[in-house]
Design a protein around this motif. Structure first.
Motif, PDB file in Angstrom:
ATOM      1  N   PRO A   2       6.959  -4.280 -17.699  1.00  0.00           N
ATOM      2  CA  PRO A   2       6.779  -5.178 -18.820  1.00  0.00           C
ATOM      3  C   PRO A   2       7.280  -4.690 -20.299  1.00  0.00           C
ATOM      4  N   ILE A   3       7.761  -5.368 -20.947  1.00  0.00           N
ATOM      5  CA  ILE A   3       8.348  -4.861 -22.538  1.00  0.00           C
ATOM      6  C   ILE A   3       6.856  -5.346 -23.442  1.00  0.00           C
ATOM      7  N   TYR A   4       6.458  -4.594 -23.972  1.00  0.00           N
ATOM      8  CA  TYR A   4       5.528  -4.649 -25.000  1.00  0.00           C
ATOM      9  C   TYR A   4       5.890  -4.625 -26.332  1.00  0.00           C
ATOM     10  N   GLU A   5       5.454  -5.651 -27.276  1.00  0.00           N
ATOM     11  CA  GLU A   5       6.037  -5.346 -28.704  1.00  0.00           C
ATOM     12  C   GLU A   5       4.825  -5.052 -29.628  1.00  0.00           C
ATOM     13  N   TYR A   6       5.371  -4.134 -30.291  1.00  0.00           N
ATOM     14  CA  TYR A   6       4.236  -3.963 -31.416  1.00  0.00           C
ATOM     15  C   TYR A   6       4.572  -4.033 -32.892  1.00  0.00           C
ATOM     16  N   HIS A   7       3.572  -4.323 -33.695  1.00  0.00           N
ATOM     17  CA  HIS A   7       4.042  -4.572 -35.162  1.00  0.00           C
ATOM     18  C   HIS A   7       3.509  -3.623 -35.958  1.00  0.00           C
ATOM     19  N   CYS A   8       4.410  -2.672 -36.589  1.00  0.00           N
ATOM     20  CA  CYS A   8       4.218  -1.889 -37.589  1.00  0.00           C
ATOM     21  C   CYS A   8       4.016  -2.527 -38.983  1.00  0.00           C
ATOM     22  N   PRO A   9       3.131  -2.254 -39.799  1.00  0.00           N
ATOM     23  CA  PRO A   9       3.337  -2.761 -41.166  1.00  0.00           C
ATOM     24  C   PRO A   9       4.211  -2.254 -41.976  1.00  0.00           C
TER      25      PRO A   9
END
Length: 96
Positions: A2-9
């Motif tokens: 799976p591909i996981y998405e992360y949110h960097c500020p």
């Protein structure tokens, strides 16, 4: 995988490929090094009703569960072999 998405500020959103369940809730951003939180995103689900998917599924299934055929082969309705040439000299040639 799976591909996981992360949110960097600072750098916005980036993706990481990891094993199922191996993605932590927080990760360090590869660009700036700040902590980034994992986003909840929609999974990519294939459309299982397509003809291509049905063909792949039947091919995979027939490898372990072949169809059982009973009875004689279907007839084409023709008694003699088709004539490919009207030249009488071609009749003397060997046939495959």
């Amino acid at each position: 995988m799976p591909i996981y998405e992360y949110h960097c500020p600072r750098c916005k959103v980036y993706e990481i490929i990891r094993g199922m369940g191996a993605a932590p809730a927080e990760d360090t951003c590869p660009t700036c090094g700040q902590p980034a939180r994992r986003k909840i995103s929609a999974p990519h689900v294939s459309r299982t009703g397509t003809a291509a998917f049905q063909l792949i599924d039947s091919t995979t299934r027939s490898a372990s569960e072949p169809d059982v055929v009973s009875g004689a082969l279907p007839s084409t309705g023709k008694g003699a072999a088709p004539v490919y040439s009207t030249n009488p000299l071609h009749r003397k040639l060997p046939r495959p």
